[in-house]
Scaffold this active site. Structure first.
Site, mmCIF file in Angstrom:
data_model
loop_
_atom_site.group_PDB
_atom_site.id
_atom_site.type_symbol
_atom_site.label_atom_id
_atom_site.label_comp_id
_atom_site.label_asym_id
_atom_site.label_seq_id
_atom_site.Cartn_x
_atom_site.Cartn_y
_atom_site.Cartn_z
ATOM 1 N N LYS A 187 5.517 -8.449 33.309
ATOM 2 C CA LYS A 187 3.934 -8.700 33.349
ATOM 3 C C LYS A 187 3.936 -10.211 33.439
ATOM 4 C CE LYS A 187 2.271 -4.888 30.967
ATOM 5 N NZ LYS A 187 1.278 -4.348 29.748
ATOM 6 N N ASP B 179 -5.248 -4.937 30.784
ATOM 7 C CA ASP B 179 -4.942 -4.340 29.643
ATOM 8 C C ASP B 179 -5.942 -4.774 28.511
ATOM 9 O OD1 ASP B 179 -2.608 -3.482 30.016
ATOM 10 O OD2 ASP B 179 -1.290 -5.206 29.805
#
Length: 280
Positions: free
Chosen positions: A65, A101
């Site tokens: 990420k 997220d």
């Protein structure tokens, strides 16, 4: 047919292909969604190959990420606040990065479970890509204080600096948590269970019966932390399956302009797969 993928290492466990296939069926959108294994060293090359083959968008899971953030020409405010990207969109020959997220976690806790995060003193365990994704959203949801602890303290310090809210976000040494008192919300964003650790060790004094314990993992990977939370007396314990579905829905909406229904997908995954082990 549009081409999408999830990148990670490992990634064979990923539920994203199943989730996005169901979202496509719901909305009548034809898409192809696959899982692509990519190590940190090979991620840039794998992403280039995907784009050359017509890839329109991708999700990114651990441990890529932060690397995804560095490969983007354009990033959203959410991604910049996190310093991490979990959703990539191909526009005009460039990758645009976002992070869903945090909104996925908050939506799961507030919309699906009806929980109120406002005013909760919060402990965030971990400072990697997953923690970076949820930390800004927790602050936006109104937690009163965010204490970030990581076994490598420099990572926690860096995340606090990135958040830019010194009055509400603080870093702590892992071994000093015993002196922190109790929290109303504890979020586990570590990869300890995925790394093979079968027990989760924290002072029970961090929790009380009113503490909401949340693991960003689900299935077997969530068992050690949630077992600790149960032993510590936490009445409310939540794993990361709902967050996984909600962040996927947010990514789908970014790509296709329509938000899919998540309730049925969540119910199917929860009911049919007791063996699911890790979260994207």
């Amino acid at each position: 047919m549009s081409h999408y993928a999830v990148f990670g290492h490992p990634v064979s466990h990923s539920l994203s292909p199943r989730i996005h296939a169901e979202f496509g069926r719901q909305t009548g959108i034809a898409l192809d969604y696959t899982a692509i294994e990519a190590t940190p060293a090979g991620f840039a090359q794998a992403l280039d190959a995907f784009a050359a083959a017509g890839g329109k968008g991708a999700n990114v899971t651990l441990p890529l990420k932060e690397a995804a953030f560095a490969l983007c020409s354009v990033t959203s405010e959410r991604a910049r606040r996190a310093g991490a990207v979990n959703t990539l969109t191909r526009n005009d020959g460039q990758w645009h990065g976002d992070n869903t997220d945090g909104i996925g976690l908050v939506r799961d806790l507030t919309a699906r479970l009806g929980l109120d995060l406002r005013g909760r003193r919060t402990l965030l365990l971990g400072a990697g890509g997953s923690a970076r994704g949820v930390a800004p959203a927790l602050l936006d949801a109104g937690v009163s204080e965010l204490v970030i602890a990581n076994r490598t303290p420099e990572r926690a310090d860096a995340l606090v600096d990135l958040l830019g809210e010194p009055g509400r976000a603080h870093s702590r040494y892992w071994n000093d948590l015993v002196n922190e008192g109790d929290f109303a919300l504890i979020v586990n964003a570590t990869s300890a269970s995925r790394d093979g650790l079968q027990e989760f060790s924290l002072p029970f004094a961090l929790a009380a019966s009113r503490t909401l314990a949340v693991d960003l993992n689900y299935g077997e990977a969530a068992i050690p932390f949630l077992a600790w939370a149960q032993a510590a007396g936490c009445r409310d314990r939540v794993d990361g399956l709902g967050m996984l579905v909600e962040q996927a829905a947010a990514a789908f909406e970014l790509w296709h302009g329509v938000r899919p229904d998540t309730a049925g997908v969540y119910a199917t995954l929860r009911g049919k797969d007791a063996s699911l082990v890790t979260a994207d």
